[in-house]
Write a protein that holds these residues in place. Structure first.
Motif, PDB file in Angstrom:
ATOM      1  N   THR A  16       6.870   3.244  -1.962  1.00 35.36           N
ATOM      2  CA  THR A  16       5.796   2.243  -2.004  1.00 35.36           C
ATOM      3  C   THR A  16       4.466   2.879  -2.409  1.00 35.36           C
ATOM      4  OG1 THR A  16       6.926   1.042  -0.252  1.00 35.36           O
ATOM      5  CG2 THR A  16       4.643   0.449  -0.670  1.00 35.36           C
ATOM      6  N   ILE A  19       4.545   3.649  -6.081  1.00 35.38           N
ATOM      7  CA  ILE A  19       4.490   2.421  -6.893  1.00 35.38           C
ATOM      8  C   ILE A  19       3.075   1.865  -6.931  1.00 35.38           C
ATOM      9  CG2 ILE A  19       5.219   0.011  -6.927  1.00 35.38           C
ATOM     10  CD1 ILE A  19       7.971   1.007  -5.988  1.00 35.38           C
ATOM     11  N   HIS A  20       2.416   1.863  -5.802  1.00 36.72           N
ATOM     12  CA  HIS A  20       1.050   1.345  -5.781  1.00 36.72           C
ATOM     13  C   HIS A  20       0.125   2.223  -6.613  1.00 36.72           C
ATOM     14  CE1 HIS A  20       1.721  -1.107  -1.820  1.00 36.72           C
ATOM     15  NE2 HIS A  20       2.267  -1.657  -2.907  1.00 36.72           N
ATOM     16  N   ALA A  22       1.008   3.983  -9.185  1.00 38.21           N
ATOM     17  CA  ALA A  22       1.299   3.718 -10.597  1.00 38.21           C
ATOM     18  C   ALA A  22       0.698   2.398 -11.042  1.00 38.21           C
ATOM     19  CB  ALA A  22       2.808   3.715 -10.816  1.00 38.21           C
ATOM     20  N   MET A  23       0.696   1.402 -10.175  1.00 36.20           N
ATOM     21  CA  MET A  23       0.104   0.107 -10.548  1.00 36.20           C
ATOM     22  C   MET A  23      -1.387   0.234 -10.777  1.00 36.20           C
ATOM     23  SD  MET A  23       2.076  -2.710  -8.255  1.00 36.20           S
ATOM     24  CE  MET A  23       1.094  -4.033  -8.900  1.00 36.20           C
TER      25      MET A  23
ATOM     26  N   VAL B 413       0.545  -6.718 -12.922  1.00 33.81           N
ATOM     27  CA  VAL B 413       0.367  -5.599 -13.839  1.00 33.81           C
ATOM     28  C   VAL B 413       1.465  -4.559 -13.622  1.00 33.81           C
ATOM     29  CG1 VAL B 413      -1.095  -4.252 -12.295  1.00 33.81           C
ATOM     30  CG2 VAL B 413      -1.411  -4.053 -14.764  1.00 33.81           C
ATOM     31  N   GLY B 414       1.774  -3.854 -14.691  1.00 35.93           N
ATOM     32  CA  GLY B 414       2.672  -2.698 -14.550  1.00 35.93           C
ATOM     33  C   GLY B 414       4.114  -2.930 -14.948  1.00 35.93           C
ATOM     34  N   ILE B 417       7.014  -1.327 -12.827  1.00 36.10           N
ATOM     35  CA  ILE B 417       6.409  -0.885 -11.574  1.00 36.10           C
ATOM     36  C   ILE B 417       5.935  -2.090 -10.765  1.00 36.10           C
ATOM     37  CG2 ILE B 417       4.476   0.418 -10.611  1.00 36.10           C
ATOM     38  CD1 ILE B 417       6.569   2.199 -11.742  1.00 36.10           C
ATOM     39  N   SER B 421       7.211  -3.211  -7.180  1.00 32.10           N
ATOM     40  CA  SER B 421       6.268  -3.449  -6.080  1.00 32.10           C
ATOM     41  C   SER B 421       6.504  -4.809  -5.449  1.00 32.10           C
ATOM     42  CB  SER B 421       4.842  -3.358  -6.616  1.00 32.10           C
ATOM     43  OG  SER B 421       3.922  -3.860  -5.680  1.00 32.10           O
ATOM     44  N   GLN B 424       9.554  -4.338  -3.297  1.00 30.54           N
ATOM     45  CA  GLN B 424       9.351  -3.459  -2.148  1.00 30.54           C
ATOM     46  C   GLN B 424       8.372  -4.064  -1.131  1.00 30.54           C
ATOM     47  OE1 GLN B 424      11.920  -0.720  -2.646  1.00 30.54           O
ATOM     48  NE2 GLN B 424      10.212   0.298  -1.651  1.00 30.54           N
TER      49      GLN B 424
END
Lengths: 189, 562
Positions: A16, A19-20, A22-23, B413-414, B417, B421, B424
C-alpha cells in the motif's frame, strides 16, 4: 508482486505504501508534462522556429483553460471549461476519427493496386465481418452474423493469441535479460 | 632393306630378296636415302624431300665425321641402313636380329669384312685423332689444341680446339663457339655417345616439340633471381623474390575539356532549365486531366453517411441479440435492487459516437433497476463524459437524482497503480466527488460502500483492449467474486471475446448495434436508429468502393501485363 502471493499484513502494508508513493509520482508526472510542453513551445516561440505560430496557439489555449479551471472553481465541471471541452475538444477528436473511413478506403485502393491477391483476400474477410456487424448482413443471409462470430472467435482469435503469446514471451525474455544485466551497457550507460 | 649383311657382289638380299643397289657406280645419281624400303608414315608426312635427306644423312655424318654428305655421297648399302636405324632407334627389325649398340661396337672389327672399300677408306681418313699423319698435316695452333684431346683420362669432354686456347681463336670462330654451334668431338667418344643418342627428329617434328630449353632457361633465371645477391641474405637461396616488374596503373591522359565561354555555358543552363520546365508543365497537365475518381469516391461515402442522419431514417432494425449481450442483460437483471455498481468510463471523445449510446443504454437500465452507480475513470476525459451521459439519462427520468442513484468519483491517476490502489485501499469517503466537490460520505449513493469488494458488479465501458486487460489483471484477480461486464466498440470485440469464453467477463455489449440491441432488451426503442442506418449505408458504400477499386486494380494490372 509478493502481495499477489501472500496476505501477510507487513507485505500488504508495504504494498500500500509503495502504491500510494507511485500514485503521487504519477500525479506529479502529469504536472511535469504540462511544464515540459510549456517550456518547449515557449522556446520555439522565442527562437521564432518554423511553426512557432502553432506553438503560440497551444500555449495560449493551455493557459486559458488553466485559468478557467483555476482553484476555487468546480474545475473540469466549471461551465466555461465544460464549454471548451464540449464544443472544441470533443468535436475535434470525433472529426479526426471520422476521417478514418476515408483513409481506410484510400489504403484499400492502394493495397489492391500493389498486392491484389493479398489485399483482395483481406478485404473479402473484412467485408464478411463488416456485413455481419450491421443488420444488413442478417437481412442478406440469416446465418451471416453467426458466420461472422465464428470468423472472429476461431481464425481471428488464433492469430491474435499467437501475437499475444509472442509479445508475452518477448516481454519475459527482455525482463530476464534486464534482470541478468545482459543488456546493462544499453540501459545503464 | 632388312639390314642383313650381304656379299658385295650380291644384287639381291639373301634374306629379304630385295634388290641391292650397286656401290660406287652411281656417284652422279641424286641421293635417295632409304631407297628400296617402303615409305613409312613419317616419310609420307614429311614436308620436303631435301630436308628429309639432310636429316637422314645427319646420323651418318655423326658416325663418320669425315664423310661429307652431299650429292656426291653414294647411296647407303643395306647393312649401313641397318646400323643407322639401330642407332637412331628404329626397330623395324626383330629385336634379336638387331645388334645392341655395345655389340655393334664390339663387332665392328668383324663387320669390317662387309664394309665396302670406299667406306673403310673414308673411315681411315676420318680417324684423325689417332693418326700421326693427320696430326702432322694440321697447323701448329691446331696441333697444340688437339693434343689434350688425346688424353683419355680427362674426365670432361673438351672442346675440339681446347678451352684454354679459346682466347687465341679467331673472332669468327669464337663467335661460332659462343653461338652454341655443335663442336665436333673425338671419334671414340663420339662413337660411344652416339650409341646412346636418341633418334634425330626431323625438323617438322621438332617444330611440334615444346621449347624445353627455353623453359629451363626461365627456371634457371628464376632461381638466380630468387637467390639474394646482396645484403645479409646474400647467397642464400629461397628468399621471397622481388617482383621484377612493378605494376603501375595506366596513366590516362587528362581529358581536355574544351574551353567554353561563359555565354555558351549560360545558354546551356538556360536550355536545360527550359526543358525541365516543359517537362514539369506536361506532368502538371497530365495530372490535371486525370479524372478525380478518389474525390468522387469520398463524396459518395460522405453522402451515404450523412443522408440517414439528416433524414432520421429507420431503414434497418436490429432483430438479433448476441449471446454475450443477453448475458450482460441477464447479469444486470439478476442484481438485487439497491445494490451498487462500479461503472468505469474509460473512453475518450474520439469514440464517443459509438461508446456513448452503450453507456446511456446501460445507465438507463441500471437506473430502472434502481441500482446505485458509482462512476470512475482512468482517462482524463472520462469523468466529464460520464457526467454527460448521466445527465442525458437523468433528463429522461425525473426521479433519478445525482448523489442518490449516481455519483462521479472522477479521475483515478496512475492506471495500473491506481487500480491496484483501488483494490488494496478504500474509496476514501473523506474526499470530494468530481461533479459538486462535496465529500463522498455525504452522498446517499456511497452508503455502505467502503471499497471495491462491496459493489455488486463492475461494468467497464472501455474503448481499447488494453483498458479491459488492465482492469481484469489488476482488479479481476483480486475480486473474483465481483462479476465484470464490459461494453466495447466493435473493433475491440475480437480481443474481448476470449475473456467472455473464459468466463472472466460475464457479458459483452458491442458497438452501436449492441447498444440498440440492449435497448431492445430493456424494452426501449433504439435511440440510435438513425446512427445505425448511417453506419449500415456507410458500410455498404465502403464495400462498394472497395469492390470498384478491386476491379480497377485488376484491370490496371492486366493492362500493365499486356
Amino acid at each position: 508482486m509478493l502481495s499477489f502471493f501472500t496476505s501477510a499484513p507487513t507485505i500488504q502494508g508495504l504494498t500500500t505504501l509503495f502504491i500510494h508513493t507511485a500514485m503521487i509520482i504519477a500525479a506529479f508526472a502529469f504536472l511535469l508534462g504540462v511544464l515540459n510542453i510549456l517550456l518547449v513551445h515557449l522556446g520555439k516561440i522565442a527562437r521564432r522556429e518554423g511553426g512557432w505560430g502553432y506553438s503560440l496557439a497551444l500555449v495560449l489555449v493551455m493557459l486559458a483553460v488553466l485559468v478557467l479551471g483555476r482553484p476555487g472553481t468546480r474545475g473540469p465541471m466549471e461551465g466555461s471549461v465544460a464549454w471548451v471541452l464540449q464544443n472544441i475538444q470533443i468535436p475535434l477528436e470525433a472529426a479526426f476519427l471520422s476521417l478514418l473511413i476515408f483513409f481506410i478506403i484510400t489504403a484499400s485502393q492502394r493495397a489492391l493496386r500493389s498486392r491484389p491477391r493479398e489485399a483482395g483476400f483481406m478485404l473479402f474477410v473484412a467485408a464478411i465481418v463488416l456485413l455481419g456487424q450491421i443488420p444488413v448482413g442478417e437481412k442478406i443471409l440469416p446465418q451471416w452474423p453467426a458466420f461472422k462470430d465464428w470468423l472472429l472467435a476461431v481464425p481471428t482469435m488464433a492469430g491474435i493469441r499467437g501475437l499475444l503469446l509472442g509479445v508475452a514471451l518477448g516481454t519475459i525474455a527482455t525482463g530476464l535479460r534486464l534482470l541478468a544485466l545482459t543488456d546493462r551497457e544499453r540501459y545503464f550507460k | 632393306m632388312c639390314g642383313a649383311p650381304n656379299a658385295a657382289d650380291n644384287t639381291v638380299c639373301d634374306r629379304c630378296e630385295a634388290a641391292l643397289m650397286p656401290i660406287g657406280g652411281e656417284d652422279d645419281a641424286p641421293l635417295e636415302p632409304d631407297s628400296g624400303r617402303p615409305p613409312t608414315t613419317a616419310d609420307q608426312d614429311a614436308p620436303a624431300a631435301p630436308e628429309e635427306t639432310t636429316e637422314s644423312t645427319s646420323s651418318l655424318s655423326r658416325l663418320f665425321p669425315g664423310a661429307k654428305p652431299g650429292r656426291g655421297m653414294p647411296a647407303l648399302p643395306d647393312e649401313m641402313h641397318g646400323q643407322s636405324r639401330t642407332m637412331t632407334g628404329e626397330t623395324d627389325q626383330p629385336a634379336e636380329s638387331s645388334p645392341s649398340p655395345s655389340e655393334g661396337s664390339a663387332e665392328s672389327g668383324a663387320s669390317d669384312d662387309f664394309t665396302p672399300g670406299w667406306l673403310q677408306e673414308a673411315m681411315g681418313k676420318t680417324d684423325f685423332s689417332d693418326s700421326a699423319e693427320t696430326s702432322a698435316e694440321l697447323p701448329d695452333w691446331l696441333q697444340e689444341t688437339n693434343a689434350p684431346t688425346s688424353d683419355a683420362s680427362s674426365p670432361e669432354p673438351r672442346a675440339p680446339f681446347g678451352g684454354d686456347s679459346a682466347p687465341e681463336l679467331p673472332s669468327w670462330l669464337r663467335g661460332d663457339e659462343e653461338g652454341g654451334t655443335e663442336s665436333p668431338q673425338p671419334p671414340d667418344q663420339e662413337q660411344e655417345e652416339l650409341t646412346l643418342e636418341p633418334a634425330a627428329l626431323p625438323s617438322w617434328l621438332k617444330s611440334l616439340q615444346p621449347e624445353v630449353v627455353a623453359f629451363s632457361d626461365e627456371i634457371d633465371l628464376a632461381r638466380k633471381e630468387a637467390e639474394a645477391s646482396s645484403g645479409l641474405l646474400a647467397g642464400i637461396p629461397g628468399p621471397l623474390p622481388v617482383e621484377p616488374i612493378v605494376a603501375m596503373p595506366h596513366i590516362v591522359a587528362p581529358i581536355r575539356q574544351a574551353e567554353i565561354s561563359e555565354d555558351v555555358r549560360a545558354g546551356q543552363l538556360l536550355r536545360k532549365l527550359q526543358s525541365r520546365r516543359a517537362a514539369a508543365e506536361a506532368e502538371v497537365k497530365q495530372e490535371a486531366f486525370r479524372f478525380p475518381w478518389q474525390v468522387i469516391g469520398y463524396l459518395v461515402l460522405l453522402v451515404a453517411l450523412l443522408v440517414p442522419l439528416l433524414l432520421n431514417t429507420k431503414l434497418f432494425n436490429v432483430e438479433r441479440s448476441p449471446e454475450p449481450s443477453k448475458a450482460f442483460f441477464k447479469a444486470v437483471e439478476t442484481m438485487p435492487q439497491g445494490s451498487a455498481v462500479l461503472m468505469v468510463f474509460d473512453y475518450e471523445a474520439d469514440l464517443m459516437g459509438e461508446m456513448e449510446p452503450e453507456a446511456k443504454a446501460i445507465l438507463r437500465h441500471l437506473s430502472e433497476r434502481n441500482l446505485r452507480v458509482v462512476s470512475i475513470s482512468t482517462v482524463p476525459q472520462g469523468p466529464y463524459l460520464a457526467q454527460q451521459a448521466w445527465n442525458q439519462v437523468a433528463k429522461d427520468d425525473a426521479q433519478t437524482q445525482y448523489g442518490q442513484q449516481f455519483i462521479n468519483l472522477g479521475f483515478l491517476v496512475g492506471r495500473e497503480i491506481g487500480l491496484r490502489s483501488l483494490v488494496q485501499g478504500k474509496f476514501g469517503l473523506d474526499r470530494p466527488d468530481f461533479t459538486n466537490g462535496r465529500l463522498l460520505h455525504t452522498y446517499a449513493a456511497m452508503k455502505d460502500l467502503r471499497n471495491i469488494h462491496d459493489v455488486g458488479a463492475i461494468i467497464i465501458v472501455g474503448s481499447t483492449p488494453e483498458t479491459i486487460r488492465i482492469w481484469l489483471e489488476q482488479v479481476g484477480t483480486k475480486s473474483q467474486q465481483v462479476p465484470i461486464l464490459v461494453a466495447v466498440p466493435a473493433s475491440v470485440e475480437p480481443a474481448v471475446l476470449p475473456y467472455y469464453h473464459a468466463k472472466q467477463v460475464k457479458g459483452i455489449v458491442v458497438g452501436l448495434v449492441g447498444a440498440a440491441d440492449y435497448e431492445l432488451q430493456t424494452g426501449h426503442a433504439p435511440s440510435s436508429g438513425a446512427a445505425i442506418d448511417s453506419l449500415s449505408v456507410g458500410a455498404l458504400a465502403a464495400l462498394f468502393l472497395m469492390a470498384v477499386g478491386a476491379l480497377a486494380a485488376i484491370g490496371s494490372n492486366r493492362r500493365k501485363r499486356k
